[in-house]
Design a protein around this motif. Structure first.
Motif, PDB file in Angstrom:
ATOM      1  N   UNK A 186       0.600  -1.080  -0.042  1.00 49.67           N
ATOM      2  CA  UNK A 186       0.108  -0.099  -0.100  1.00 49.67           C
ATOM      3  C   UNK A 186       0.840   1.243  -0.158  1.00 49.67           C
ATOM      4  N   UNK A 187       2.241   1.082   0.143  1.00 48.16           N
ATOM      5  CA  UNK A 187       3.024   2.507   0.318  1.00 48.16           C
ATOM      6  C   UNK A 187       3.610   2.660  -1.016  1.00 48.16           C
ATOM      7  N   UNK A 188       3.130   3.851  -1.648  1.00 51.48           N
ATOM      8  CA  UNK A 188       3.599   4.119  -2.984  1.00 51.48           C
ATOM      9  C   UNK A 188       5.052   4.178  -3.143  1.00 51.48           C
ATOM     10  N   UNK A 194       1.298  -5.561   6.594  1.00 54.67           N
ATOM     11  CA  UNK A 194       0.531  -4.521   7.089  1.00 54.67           C
ATOM     12  C   UNK A 194      -0.204  -3.451   6.045  1.00 54.67           C
ATOM     13  N   UNK A 207      -1.479  -1.337  -5.186  1.00 55.83           N
ATOM     14  CA  UNK A 207      -1.347  -0.927  -3.838  1.00 55.83           C
ATOM     15  C   UNK A 207      -2.584  -1.378  -2.937  1.00 55.83           C
ATOM     16  N   UNK A 245      -3.981  -1.644   4.841  1.00 52.01           N
ATOM     17  CA  UNK A 245      -5.334  -1.347   4.952  1.00 52.01           C
ATOM     18  C   UNK A 245      -6.428  -2.315   4.133  1.00 52.01           C
ATOM     19  N   UNK A 246      -7.679  -2.491   4.566  1.00 57.37           N
ATOM     20  CA  UNK A 246      -8.480  -3.539   4.086  1.00 57.37           C
ATOM     21  C   UNK A 246      -7.983  -4.708   4.103  1.00 57.37           C
ATOM     22  N   UNK A 247      -7.861  -5.647   2.865  1.00 57.94           N
ATOM     23  CA  UNK A 247      -7.311  -6.895   3.011  1.00 57.94           C
ATOM     24  C   UNK A 247      -5.848  -6.739   3.566  1.00 57.94           C
ATOM     25  N   UNK A 248      -5.149  -7.367   4.733  1.00 56.00           N
ATOM     26  CA  UNK A 248      -4.136  -7.350   4.995  1.00 56.00           C
ATOM     27  C   UNK A 248      -3.358  -8.478   4.310  1.00 56.00           C
ATOM     28  N   UNK A 259      -4.520 -11.932   5.408  1.00 50.79           N
ATOM     29  CA  UNK A 259      -5.827 -12.394   4.647  1.00 50.79           C
ATOM     30  C   UNK A 259      -5.704 -12.766   3.344  1.00 50.79           C
TER      31      UNK A 259
END
Lengths: 132, 315
Positions: free
Chosen positions: A12-14, A65, A37, A67-70, A73
């Motif tokens: 998720x980290x650009x 780590x 992402x 957001x949403x589906x980690x 999961x």
């Protein structure tokens, strides 16, 4: 020198994705590299058989780590949906938690647990062991 | 000799008629049975008594042992408590060390990035400028995180509990957020809010977090509509802050309160991943509960409770 056909990164980290893109291009280890992402988008891509270009990745680099589906999961969903898939997951994380490492070892579709960021040496090594 | 046996002999030697002898013998037989029953009962009682005595001895011994064990546990607790106090103090010191010692090198990084941008900006190629942007953005994010952790560790440590008029606190918060409210063209309505017993700065921060979240996660298509209400429910005040924003999947209604867990991408929205866990810590400091409901694209409602003042006093 052999190359991977496709590598997928889910993070998720650009800035991290940007960095990995630079490193992967420099290492010249694959034909295609795709960044997501959101784990859900990557999952849809895999479910569709790698998009229109049929780009099933050899390795999915997965952040934990998110957001949403980690990461965990995603790995679980992946296990359920693609039990005989050739793609393997490498967990890529900043986590230094030994409990995470333990959990990674118990997870079926997860091949390895590595710390961010990837380096040229690690990519070379992965290519050598994976494609030999 | 057994008196009944003696009596029998006397009767057999007596001048009683055979009928009389038989009658007396019959009576004696009854007496004999009664006596045997009595002996049996006495033996049973004796047995019971011995058993009870043994049992009592054993129980007393066990109780003594248990008492000793308890004493050990009490001592251990006392030691643990002392250790906990020390650990808490260490944690607080640790938070201060983090705030100072980590901020300094970060400041250095940020200073030199801005120096590079200013002095060499024109001669830097596009890639280098992108790299520099990443460095400064990440450093700023880290700096904000460190500040947030420090604030989080200080919740309830500074200041004293007093009577607080929540209407006043919310109005102050709205004043602080007036720029954002104006920019987003938000419409905010507030019911009459109660006076509670609590920490002023913490409650200010609680309302600020929840209201600014409602502003931050608004839909782009329509202006945020936010309603702040409160009702008495049992011994508690039940506050609700509802919005018509983007909402979130109810699946994540618990995870949003966990520290550093964000539901939205950090590159899209400014969030330290600490705001709602901060709210949770503040509500729990006030012996209340916090929870959320949401429907994606319809909006979210955040609820929390705080004990009513009168009840709080009695407790």
């Amino acid at each position: 020198m052999k190359k991977f056909n496709c590598l997928v990164f889910i993070d998720d980290d650009y800035p991290t994705n940007y960095y990995h893109n630079e490193i992967v291009s420099e290492a010249n280890v694959c034909e295609h590299v795709i960044f997501y992402e959101r784990a859900s988008e990557a999952f849809e891509f895999l479910k569709a058989g790698g998009g229109s270009g049929q780009l099933m990745p050899e390795i999915i680099f997965l952040d934990l780590n998110m957001p949403e589906i980690n990461g965990w999961e995603f790995a679980e969903l992946y296990n359920k949906q693609f039990s005989n898939n050739s793609s393997r997951i490498i967990l890529l994380t900043t986590s230094l938690n030994p409990a995470d490492q333990q959990r990674a070892e118990e997870c079926d579709s997860v091949s390895a647990f590595m710390h961010k960021p990837l380096t040229l040496e690690i990519l070379d090594e992965l290519r050598d062991t994976w494609l030999s | 000799m057994n008196p009944i046996v003696s009596l029998r002999r006397l009767i057999s030697e007596s001048s009683f008629s055979p009928e009389q002898k038989e009658q007396v013998n019959g009576l004696l037989q009854c007496l004999q049975v009664d006596a045997e029953r009595k002996d049996f009962m006495i033996a049973r009682l004796q047995e019971n008594r011995t058993f009870t005595e043994n049992f009592l001895d054993k129980t007393v011994k066990e109780l003594e042992e248990k008492n000793q064990e308890l004493e050990c546990i009490v001592q251990e607790r006392k030691r643990d408590n002392k250790q906990l106090i020390t650990t808490n103090q260490e944690l607080e010191e640790f938070a201060y060390i983090i705030s100072h010692d980590l901020q300094e090198p970060l400041r250095t990084i940020l200073s030199f990035v801005s120096l590079l941008e200013r002095k060499k900006g024109d001669s830097l190629d596009e890639k280098t400028q992108i790299y520099l942007t990443f460095i400064s953005q990440s450093s700023r994010r880290l700096s904000n995180l460190i500040k947030a952790i420090l604030d989080y560790s200080r919740i309830g440590k500074i200041g004293k509990e007093t009577l607080i008029d929540c209407s006043k606190v919310v109005n102050e918060v709205l004043f602080d957020l007036s720029t954002a409210i104006h920019e987003k063209k938000a419409s905010i309505t507030i019911d009459i809010l109660p006076v509670v017993f609590g920490f002023r700065d913490e409650l200010h921060s609680l309302f600020q977090n929840l209201i600014s979240n409602a502003l931050k996660y608004a839909k782009e298509s329509s202006g945020p509509v936010i309603h702040i209400s409160c009702i008495a429910k049992g011994p508690d005040w039940h506050f609700s802050i509802s919005d018509n924003g983007i909402g979130f999947d109810p699946l994540y209604k618990d995870r949003i309160f966990v520290i550093f867990q964000r539901l939205h991408n950090p590159n899209n929205t400014i969030g330290s991943g600490i705001g709602l866990s901060r709210c949770k810590k503040i509500v729990e400091l006030h012996e209340g509960k916090i929870w959320a409901e949401s429907t994606p694209d319809i909006g979210s409602t955040f609820h929390f409770t705080i004990p009513q003042y009168e009840v709080h006093e009695k407790v």
